[in-house]
Structure formats: structure tokens, C-alpha cells
Design a protein around this motif. Structure first.
Motif, PDB file in Angstrom:
ATOM      1  N   ALA A  66       0.816  -1.214   0.000  1.00 47.17           N
ATOM      2  CA  ALA A  66       0.000   0.000   0.000  1.00 47.17           C
ATOM      3  C   ALA A  66       0.853   1.270   0.000  1.00 47.17           C
ATOM      4  N   LYS A  67       2.134   1.146   0.259  1.00 44.96           N
ATOM      5  CA  LYS A  67       3.040   2.293   0.263  1.00 44.96           C
ATOM      6  C   LYS A  67       3.295   2.743  -1.178  1.00 44.96           C
ATOM      7  N   PRO A  68       3.284   4.042  -1.433  1.00 45.29           N
ATOM      8  CA  PRO A  68       3.494   4.543  -2.799  1.00 45.29           C
ATOM      9  C   PRO A  68       4.816   4.071  -3.406  1.00 45.29           C
ATOM     10  N   GLY A  69       4.731   3.586  -4.643  1.00 43.94           N
ATOM     11  CA  GLY A  69       5.923   3.192  -5.378  1.00 43.94           C
ATOM     12  C   GLY A  69       6.538   1.875  -4.976  1.00 43.94           C
ATOM     13  N   THR A  70       5.865   1.102  -4.141  1.00 43.42           N
ATOM     14  CA  THR A  70       6.420  -0.161  -3.663  1.00 43.42           C
ATOM     15  C   THR A  70       6.302  -1.251  -4.722  1.00 43.42           C
ATOM     16  N   THR A  71       7.388  -2.008  -4.849  1.00 43.63           N
ATOM     17  CA  THR A  71       7.390  -3.190  -5.704  1.00 43.63           C
ATOM     18  C   THR A  71       7.767  -4.388  -4.845  1.00 43.63           C
ATOM     19  N   GLU A  72       7.415  -5.574  -5.319  1.00 45.53           N
ATOM     20  CA  GLU A  72       7.758  -6.798  -4.604  1.00 45.53           C
ATOM     21  C   GLU A  72       8.410  -7.774  -5.562  1.00 45.53           C
ATOM     22  N   SER A  73       9.300  -8.601  -5.014  1.00 43.56           N
ATOM     23  CA  SER A  73       9.955  -9.622  -5.831  1.00 43.56           C
ATOM     24  C   SER A  73      10.588 -10.665  -4.915  1.00 43.56           C
ATOM     25  N   PHE A  74      11.054 -11.740  -5.528  1.00 41.33           N
ATOM     26  CA  PHE A  74      11.765 -12.808  -4.825  1.00 41.33           C
ATOM     27  C   PHE A  74      13.178 -12.911  -5.416  1.00 41.33           C
TER      28      PHE A  74
ATOM     29  N   VAL B 276      11.307   0.381  -2.560  1.00 41.74           N
ATOM     30  CA  VAL B 276      10.822   1.665  -3.034  1.00 41.74           C
ATOM     31  C   VAL B 276      12.004   2.321  -3.738  1.00 41.74           C
ATOM     32  N   GLY B 277      11.786   2.807  -4.952  1.00 42.45           N
ATOM     33  CA  GLY B 277      12.877   3.390  -5.708  1.00 42.45           C
ATOM     34  C   GLY B 277      14.025   2.422  -5.917  1.00 42.45           C
ATOM     35  N   ASN B 278      13.713   1.156  -6.036  1.00 45.92           N
ATOM     36  CA  ASN B 278      14.682   0.075  -6.251  1.00 45.92           C
ATOM     37  C   ASN B 278      15.603  -0.163  -5.056  1.00 45.92           C
ATOM     38  N   LYS B 279      15.185   0.304  -3.867  1.00 43.22           N
ATOM     39  CA  LYS B 279      15.945   0.049  -2.634  1.00 43.22           C
ATOM     40  C   LYS B 279      15.055  -0.708  -1.650  1.00 43.22           C
ATOM     41  N   ILE B 280      15.628  -1.687  -1.006  1.00 44.10           N
ATOM     42  CA  ILE B 280      14.877  -2.544  -0.080  1.00 44.10           C
ATOM     43  C   ILE B 280      14.497  -1.794   1.192  1.00 44.10           C
ATOM     44  N   PHE B 281      13.231  -1.950   1.595  1.00 52.12           N
ATOM     45  CA  PHE B 281      12.819  -1.447   2.906  1.00 52.12           C
ATOM     46  C   PHE B 281      12.230  -2.549   3.787  1.00 52.12           C
ATOM     47  N   ALA B 282      11.930  -3.714   3.219  1.00 53.52           N
ATOM     48  CA  ALA B 282      11.400  -4.816   4.022  1.00 53.52           C
ATOM     49  C   ALA B 282      11.654  -6.149   3.333  1.00 53.52           C
ATOM     50  N   LEU B 283      11.909  -7.157   4.152  1.00 53.67           N
ATOM     51  CA  LEU B 283      12.050  -8.530   3.668  1.00 53.67           C
ATOM     52  C   LEU B 283      11.144  -9.397   4.528  1.00 53.67           C
ATOM     53  N   LEU B 284      10.316 -10.194   3.900  1.00 53.22           N
ATOM     54  CA  LEU B 284       9.333 -11.018   4.594  1.00 53.22           C
ATOM     55  C   LEU B 284       9.597 -12.485   4.286  1.00 53.22           C
ATOM     56  N   ASP B 285       9.858 -13.261   5.324  1.00 50.70           N
ATOM     57  CA  ASP B 285      10.048 -14.707   5.137  1.00 50.70           C
ATOM     58  C   ASP B 285       8.671 -15.347   5.087  1.00 50.70           C
ATOM     59  N   THR B 286       8.269 -15.760   3.916  1.00 47.60           N
ATOM     60  CA  THR B 286       6.913 -16.282   3.716  1.00 47.60           C
ATOM     61  C   THR B 286       6.736 -17.710   4.210  1.00 47.60           C
ATOM     62  N   GLU B 287       7.846 -18.373   4.553  1.00 41.88           N
ATOM     63  CA  GLU B 287       7.743 -19.762   4.995  1.00 41.88           C
ATOM     64  C   GLU B 287       7.998 -19.955   6.489  1.00 41.88           C
ATOM     65  N   SER B 288       8.517 -18.954   7.163  1.00 40.63           N
ATOM     66  CA  SER B 288       8.818 -19.124   8.589  1.00 40.63           C
ATOM     67  C   SER B 288       7.530 -19.122   9.403  1.00 40.63           C
ATOM     68  N   ARG B 289       7.523 -19.914  10.446  1.00 42.15           N
ATOM     69  CA  ARG B 289       6.399 -19.964  11.387  1.00 42.15           C
ATOM     70  C   ARG B 289       6.961 -19.920  12.789  1.00 42.15           C
ATOM     71  N   PRO B 290       6.766 -18.851  13.528  1.00 44.17           N
ATOM     72  CA  PRO B 290       6.002 -17.667  13.151  1.00 44.17           C
ATOM     73  C   PRO B 290       6.713 -16.847  12.075  1.00 44.17           C
TER      74      PRO B 290
ATOM     75  N   LEU C  95      12.669   5.892   5.913  1.00 43.49           N
ATOM     76  CA  LEU C  95      14.131   5.970   5.894  1.00 43.49           C
ATOM     77  C   LEU C  95      14.667   5.750   4.490  1.00 43.49           C
ATOM     78  N   VAL C  96      14.149   4.753   3.818  1.00 41.85           N
ATOM     79  CA  VAL C  96      14.620   4.441   2.466  1.00 41.85           C
ATOM     80  C   VAL C  96      14.159   5.510   1.490  1.00 41.85           C
ATOM     81  N   ARG C  97      12.913   5.920   1.590  1.00 41.93           N
ATOM     82  CA  ARG C  97      12.382   6.945   0.682  1.00 41.93           C
ATOM     83  C   ARG C  97      13.196   8.231   0.783  1.00 41.93           C
ATOM     84  N   LYS C  98      13.533   8.641   1.991  1.00 45.26           N
ATOM     85  CA  LYS C  98      14.305   9.875   2.197  1.00 45.26           C
ATOM     86  C   LYS C  98      15.703   9.791   1.591  1.00 45.26           C
ATOM     87  N   SER C  99      16.223   8.593   1.447  1.00 46.38           N
ATOM     88  CA  SER C  99      17.577   8.426   0.902  1.00 46.38           C
ATOM     89  C   SER C  99      17.598   8.456  -0.631  1.00 46.38           C
TER      90      SER C  99
END
Length: 116
Positions: free
Chosen positions: A12-20, A31-45, A102-106
Motif C-alpha cells: 500500500a506504500k506509494p511506489g512499492t514493488t515486490e519480488s523474490f 521503493v525506488g529500487n531500494k529494499i525497505f522490508a524482507l518477509l520470510d513467507t515460509e517461517s512460522r512464526p 528511511l529508504v524513501r528519504k535516501s
């Protein structure tokens, strides 16, 4: 929060893309081709890596057992959050917002202006 809720919030953040880019389990948000989050989709929790101001990162790690130095990341600037119910969803959303900002400001001004 679960993986889908976290994914939806990040996207929902403006300009966000996702990939693996690393493997089939680590969903990366940029955002702007710089990482701001990494989500492990297989870890529990579920685990989530977020960028964080270094002083704030120390404070969060001292306050929340679920917040640790960033796994496979620069431990000064990244934290790993275990999403297991011990941290309020609103806090996690605030930390995602902080990481994104933080990433957007950079980013170069021309790129930031395109995100609006």
C-alpha cells in the motif's frame, strides 16, 4: 498479523514493488529500487526484516524480545521482527512506515517526487 496482511500493508506504500530476488521464500519490498522490508513467507512464526534508525533499533531490541538484530543484514541498521502476537499490529505497521520513510528519504529528489 499474518504474511498476507504484512504484504498488503507494504504494497500500500506509494511506489512499492515486490519480488523474490534471493530465493522462493524471501519476499522483498522495495521503493525506488531500494529494499525497505524482507518477509520470510515460509517461517512460522512469520519474520520480517526492517530498516531502522540505529538508536531506535537498540531501544526496540531492549524493549521487545521479538525484535532482534537483522538476520543476514547489517545489524546496526536492520532488525528482524518475529510476528508471533507479542507485538501489537499497530507497532509493526509503525515500524514498516519508519523503514519505508528511511529508504524513501535516501532516494534522489527526482525519484521521491515520482512517488507522490
Amino acid at each position: 498479523m499474518n504474511t498476507e496482511t504484512l504484504r498488503d500493508y507494504c504494497l500500500a506504500k506509494p511506489g512499492t514493488t515486490e519480488s523474490f530476488p534471493f530465493d522462493e521464500a524471501t519476499l522483498v519490498f522495495k521503493v525506488g529500487n531500494k529494499i525497505f522490508a524482507l518477509l520470510d513467507t515460509e517461517s512460522r512464526p512469520t519474520t520480517l526484516n526492517l530498516k531502522c534508525d540505529p538508536e531506535r533499533a537498540v531501544q526496540l531490541r531492549e524493549t521487545y524480545e521479538s525484535v532482534q538484530p537483522g538476520y543476514h543484514m547489517n545489524k546496526v541498521h536492520w532488525s528482524t521482527i518475529t510476528v508471533d502476537g507479542r507485538v501489537r499490529s499497530s507497532d509493526i505497521q509503525e515500524w514498516i512506515d519508519h523503514s519505508y520513510e528511511l529508504v524513501r528519504k535516501s532516494l534522489p529528489k527526482s525519484v521521491r517526487e515520482q512517488l507522490m
